[in-house]
Design a protein around this motif. Structure first.
Motif, PDB file in Angstrom:
ATOM      1  N   LEU A   1       1.731  -3.564   2.316  1.00 38.16           N
ATOM      2  CA  LEU A   1       1.455  -3.562   0.877  1.00 38.16           C
ATOM      3  C   LEU A   1       2.644  -3.016   0.094  1.00 38.16           C
ATOM      4  O   LEU A   1       3.028  -3.579  -0.947  1.00 38.16           O
ATOM      5  CB  LEU A   1       0.206  -2.725   0.595  1.00 38.16           C
ATOM      6  CG  LEU A   1      -0.230  -2.629  -0.877  1.00 38.16           C
ATOM      7  CD1 LEU A   1      -0.640  -3.994  -1.400  1.00 38.16           C
ATOM      8  CD2 LEU A   1      -1.374  -1.628  -1.033  1.00 38.16           C
ATOM      9  N   LEU A   2       3.258  -1.939   0.589  1.00 42.28           N
ATOM     10  CA  LEU A   2       4.420  -1.356  -0.091  1.00 42.28           C
ATOM     11  C   LEU A   2       5.614  -2.291  -0.022  1.00 42.28           C
ATOM     12  O   LEU A   2       6.412  -2.365  -0.973  1.00 42.28           O
ATOM     13  CB  LEU A   2       4.774  -0.004   0.537  1.00 42.28           C
ATOM     14  CG  LEU A   2       3.719   1.108   0.415  1.00 42.28           C
ATOM     15  CD1 LEU A   2       4.199   2.381   1.111  1.00 42.28           C
ATOM     16  CD2 LEU A   2       3.412   1.400  -1.039  1.00 42.28           C
TER      17      LEU A   2
ATOM     18  N   LYS B   1       5.521  -5.642   0.075  1.00 38.19           N
ATOM     19  CA  LYS B   1       5.294  -6.758  -0.845  1.00 38.19           C
ATOM     20  C   LYS B   1       5.545  -6.349  -2.297  1.00 38.19           C
ATOM     21  O   LYS B   1       5.918  -7.179  -3.125  1.00 38.19           O
ATOM     22  CB  LYS B   1       3.856  -7.274  -0.695  1.00 38.19           C
ATOM     23  CG  LYS B   1       3.599  -8.000   0.618  1.00 38.19           C
ATOM     24  CD  LYS B   1       2.145  -8.454   0.697  1.00 38.19           C
ATOM     25  CE  LYS B   1       1.869  -9.140   2.026  1.00 38.19           C
ATOM     26  NZ  LYS B   1       0.447  -9.555   2.154  1.00 38.19           N
ATOM     27  N   ASP B   2       5.329  -5.089  -2.590  1.00 35.02           N
ATOM     28  CA  ASP B   2       5.530  -4.623  -3.970  1.00 35.02           C
ATOM     29  C   ASP B   2       7.011  -4.522  -4.323  1.00 35.02           C
ATOM     30  O   ASP B   2       7.367  -4.471  -5.511  1.00 35.02           O
ATOM     31  CB  ASP B   2       4.863  -3.256  -4.143  1.00 35.02           C
ATOM     32  CG  ASP B   2       4.783  -2.831  -5.588  1.00 35.02           C
ATOM     33  OD1 ASP B   2       4.148  -3.537  -6.379  1.00 35.02           O
ATOM     34  OD2 ASP B   2       5.392  -1.794  -5.928  1.00 35.02           O
ATOM     35  N   GLU B   3       7.861  -4.449  -3.292  1.00 34.17           N
ATOM     36  CA  GLU B   3       9.320  -4.379  -3.481  1.00 34.17           C
ATOM     37  C   GLU B   3       9.717  -3.176  -4.339  1.00 34.17           C
ATOM     38  O   GLU B   3      10.551  -3.272  -5.245  1.00 34.17           O
ATOM     39  CB  GLU B   3       9.860  -5.673  -4.093  1.00 34.17           C
ATOM     40  CG  GLU B   3       9.644  -6.898  -3.205  1.00 34.17           C
ATOM     41  CD  GLU B   3      10.284  -8.153  -3.767  1.00 34.17           C
ATOM     42  OE1 GLU B   3      10.838  -8.073  -4.878  1.00 34.17           O
ATOM     43  OE2 GLU B   3      10.224  -9.198  -3.102  1.00 34.17           O
ATOM     44  N   GLY B   4       9.127  -2.049  -4.024  1.00 38.22           N
ATOM     45  CA  GLY B   4       9.426  -0.824  -4.755  1.00 38.22           C
ATOM     46  C   GLY B   4      10.413   0.047  -4.015  1.00 38.22           C
ATOM     47  O   GLY B   4      11.334  -0.434  -3.338  1.00 38.22           O
TER      48      GLY B   4
ATOM     49  N   THR C   1      -0.016   2.877  -6.748  1.00 43.66           N
ATOM     50  CA  THR C   1       0.927   2.552  -7.816  1.00 43.66           C
ATOM     51  C   THR C   1       1.469   1.127  -7.716  1.00 43.66           C
ATOM     52  O   THR C   1       2.195   0.692  -8.605  1.00 43.66           O
ATOM     53  CB  THR C   1       2.115   3.533  -7.787  1.00 43.66           C
ATOM     54  OG1 THR C   1       2.811   3.399  -6.537  1.00 43.66           O
ATOM     55  CG2 THR C   1       1.638   4.963  -7.941  1.00 43.66           C
ATOM     56  N   THR C   2       1.142   0.392  -6.661  1.00 51.83           N
ATOM     57  CA  THR C   2       1.659  -0.970  -6.508  1.00 51.83           C
ATOM     58  C   THR C   2       0.998  -1.904  -7.509  1.00 51.83           C
ATOM     59  O   THR C   2      -0.134  -1.671  -7.968  1.00 51.83           O
ATOM     60  CB  THR C   2       1.418  -1.486  -5.085  1.00 51.83           C
ATOM     61  OG1 THR C   2       0.004  -1.487  -4.819  1.00 51.83           O
ATOM     62  CG2 THR C   2       2.118  -0.603  -4.054  1.00 51.83           C
ATOM     63  N   SER C   3       1.698  -2.986  -7.822  1.00 52.49           N
ATOM     64  CA  SER C   3       1.183  -3.936  -8.812  1.00 52.49           C
ATOM     65  C   SER C   3      -0.073  -4.636  -8.309  1.00 52.49           C
ATOM     66  O   SER C   3      -0.979  -4.939  -9.097  1.00 52.49           O
ATOM     67  CB  SER C   3       2.267  -4.967  -9.143  1.00 52.49           C
ATOM     68  OG  SER C   3       2.698  -5.639  -7.974  1.00 52.49           O
ATOM     69  N   ALA C   4      -0.177  -4.896  -6.990  1.00 56.93           N
ATOM     70  CA  ALA C   4      -1.346  -5.586  -6.459  1.00 56.93           C
ATOM     71  C   ALA C   4      -2.616  -4.760  -6.661  1.00 56.93           C
ATOM     72  O   ALA C   4      -3.660  -5.282  -7.075  1.00 56.93           O
ATOM     73  CB  ALA C   4      -1.134  -5.877  -4.973  1.00 56.93           C
TER      74      ALA C   4
ATOM     75  N   ARG D   1      -2.984  -2.311  -8.867  1.00 53.56           N
ATOM     76  CA  ARG D   1      -3.224  -2.159 -10.311  1.00 53.56           C
ATOM     77  C   ARG D   1      -3.902  -3.407 -10.882  1.00 53.56           C
ATOM     78  O   ARG D   1      -4.796  -3.306 -11.724  1.00 53.56           O
ATOM     79  CB  ARG D   1      -1.904  -1.900 -11.055  1.00 53.56           C
ATOM     80  CG  ARG D   1      -1.122  -0.678 -10.610  1.00 53.56           C
ATOM     81  CD  ARG D   1      -1.949   0.576 -10.562  1.00 53.56           C
ATOM     82  NE  ARG D   1      -2.526   0.930 -11.853  1.00 53.56           N
ATOM     83  CZ  ARG D   1      -3.316   1.963 -12.059  1.00 53.56           C
ATOM     84  NH1 ARG D   1      -3.636   2.741 -11.043  1.00 53.56           N
ATOM     85  NH2 ARG D   1      -3.806   2.213 -13.243  1.00 53.56           N
TER      86      ARG D   1
END
Length: 629
Positions: free
Chosen positions: A336-337, A339-342, A411-414, A416
């Motif tokens: 998940l982290l 895929k968020d590309e953070g 905090t990831t966009s998915a 949220r």
């Protein structure tokens, strides 16, 4: 110190022989300490009544804390009196026998007429008004002359000269009556006569010995002695009476800590003790619940099939390093982290890692995450995990690492976007429910009006012929058909809304406690976990109830006269059936597990049938059914 009904009030002395480890009750704003809880409540209840008076300003009808704030502001205002006026004003106060109003008027009038050394005002100089400062009062016969220093642009005295009293310009007194009143109260220790505080009188050189004429008259001394003895004793008796007999009617609910037992109270059951047999450290139970609830709520997004809280707890406490359940949880969160590309994605890119986590490589990705967090408690375990000994890490630290991973995942966009979607669904459901309520009210109104209309139509129909009656029957049949059709459509809509409501209840946006008891302990219930969890006010201690008898005893121990326990009782009553069903289901599972363990011990070697799976070791056989291939 605030006045109790305009009389002096004394605080409680600290208890004698107080043990440093003894649990006591302390009033926050007076620092009074009580061993007895009921005495603490009585004193706190007294402080919250509007019977207190600000000693400085005389403002009444205040609580004790309001009076303290009022006194603090009054002291700040009293300090605004110019320093050059301190000595003459204190001289007029010392041993004055005037009442407060007359003394204020006397000082105020004196300040309007008299001029004191150090005072800044304005005077005439060459026909113009100029700022000056009184340096010295010079007596010249019957008239007074004043040596003044003329103040320049930088508030510095440029030169001096002697002027007459008529040349001085006074537009107003240098201090207001209200400031003088507060100053008098703040600077004196008694008021009959007014006596300055000893340290204040010494600082400004004010005589502390009473005048000779006052020493000769014994009336004032005797009166003062009688006032001290009588007033103090009377105030203490009044205080004790008010604390013991507060008969003012109370409007419930009130703050739980202020609720007192009364004769009309029902018989409360004894609150059952909490079970605390967690395998993880007690202060880590909150992290355990947080990680489990997040994985359960966002399992589809994480591609992680559900698992029980007990499975997670057993896996965390197990010493094996590559348990499938823990590997799948970490892997799902890492993906998940990524895929968020953070921040974590960038950290892996800098290390040129492949964006594919497996059973063999997951520990390396965990070490990368711990290095990225740069926390000392995590950094010291990186080498242990890298060597393949994740199972040797303490259970509490494992949960802290998972909590950090969950915090990053939130905090990831998915996640949220999923949260926003759930919030929109809840808002739509609430709007639909409001619309249904509005339509229901309108239908009831129309039905009420239709009864009267049908009565009138029935009278008209009896007067007409059979043709009219036949037409009415046909119209009635058509109306019934339309009603049946619309009823079916309405049932379908209601079914969809009930289904949506059920789904939203199963996937709460943010978990929240059912409520709090009188001591601010929080009560948590999760639909898929058959226990009612209790969290202490400081979140350091946890426990739970696991039987219907304990739940009933808890409900019977709550006092609805308190705000918090009333709200908690309402929530427990609302979800009583759901909680009972969950408790009973878990109890059956536990009993089944115990029977299986006993059967395994007694099992004969002649029986070749495989025993059923024991729930206590089910975490070892976890399979992620939602994992993407």
């Amino acid at each position: 110190m605030p006045l109790f009904k305009r009389t002096t009030f004394s605080l409680m002395e600290p208890p004698k022989n107080l043990d440093p480890n003894e649990k006591v009750f302390q009033v926050r704003f007076t620092k009074e300490i009580f061993r007895d809880y009921q005495q603490y409540l009585n004193r706190l209840n007294l402080y919250r009544q509007k019977v207190w008076t600000c000693k400085m300003s005389g403002k009444s009808n205040l609580t004790y804390e309001e009076a303290l704030v009022c006194e603090q502001r009054a002291v700040e205002k009293a300090q605004q009196l110019p320093k050059e006026l301190m000595t003459p004003v204190l001289q007029m106060i010392q041993y004055s026998t005037l009442n407060l109003t007359d003394l204020v008027d006397k000082i105020y009038s004196s300040l309007l007429v008299e001029v004191f050394e150090g005072l800044e005002l304005r005077a005439k100089r060459d026909g113009l008004e100029t700022a000056c400062k009184i340096l010295k009062v010079v007596s010249s016969g019957n008239s007074k002359l004043y040596e003044v220093g003329w103040i320049g642009q930088d508030n510095a005295v440029t030169n001096t000269s002697v002027v007459k009293a008529d040349d001085l310009i006074r537009k107003k007194a240098p201090a207001s009556r209200n400031t003088l009143k507060i100053f008098i109260r703040d600077s004196t220790s008694q008021n009959s006569p007014w006596v300055l505080h000893a340290n204040l009188a010494k600082k400004y050189g004010i005589p502390t010995e009473p005048p000779e004429d006052m020493m000769k008259g014994e009336r004032l001394c005797k009166g003062r002695k009688r006032l001290e003895n009588g007033t103090t004793e009377g105030a203490q008796k009044k205080l004790k009476k008010d604390e013991e007999q507060v008969e003012r009617p109370v409007k419930y609910p009130i703050d739980d800590l202020l609720v007192k037992p009364t004769a009309d109270d029902p018989v409360f059951s004894k609150r059952p003790p909490l079970s605390t047999d967690f395998r993880v450290p007690v202060d880590s139970v909150g992290d355990l619940l947080m990680v489990w609830f997040f994985c359960l709520s966002y399992g589809r997004l994480l591609c992680l099939s559900p698992f029980s809280l007990s499975d997670l707890e057993n896996a965390i406490c197990n010493k094996e390093s590559n348990l499938v359940l823990l590997v799948e949880i970490h892997t799902a969160l890492f993906h998940l982290l990524m895929k968020d590309e953070g921040e974590y994605f960038t950290f892996l890119q800098n290390k040129k890692r492949k964006l594919k986590v497996s059973l063999v490589t997951w520990a390396e990705y965990l070490c990368d995450f711990l290095e990225m967090m740069s926390k000392e408690e995590f950094s010291c375990k990186v080498s242990t995990v890298r060597r393949g000994h994740y199972g040797l890490v303490d259970a509490g630290l494992k949960l802290k690492i998972l909590r950090e991973l969950v915090d990053e995942a939130i905090t990831t966009s998915a996640v949220r976007e999923k949260l926003d979607e759930q919030i929109d669904q809840q808002q739509a459901l609430a709007a639909a429910q409001r619309e249904d309520a509005r339509k229901s009210r309108n239908e009831q109104k129309l039905n009420t009006e239709g009864v009267a209309e049908n009565g009138r139509n029935h009278t008209n129909a009896s007067q007409n012929g059979n043709e009219t009656v036949k037409g009415q029957h046909e119209g009635k049949e058509q109306k019934d058909l339309n009603k049946i059709s619309s009823g079916k459509m309405g049932d379908g809509k209601m079914y969809l809304r009930r289904h949506l409501k059920t789904e939203m209840n199963q996937q709460s946006v943010i978990p929240s406690p059912l409520g709090k008891d009188r001591f601010y302990n929080r009560y948590w219930f999760f639909k898929r976990e058959g226990r009612l969890f209790v969290e202490s006010a400081d979140s350091k201690e946890w426990g739970y109830y696991s039987t219907k008898q304990e739940l009933d005893a808890l409900c019977g121990s709550l006092n609805i006269k308190g705000i918090r326990e009333r709200a908690l009782k309402q929530q427990l009553d609302k979800f009583y059936d759901n909680i009972c069903n969950a408790l009973e289901k878990r109890l059956k599972d536990v009993e089944q597990g115990m029977l299986l363990e006993e059967a395994a011990v007694r099992r004969s070697t002649r029986v070749h049938a495989q025993p059923k799976e024991n729930p206590s070791v089910s975490f070892l056989k976890y399979v992620n059914k939602w994992k993407q291939k």
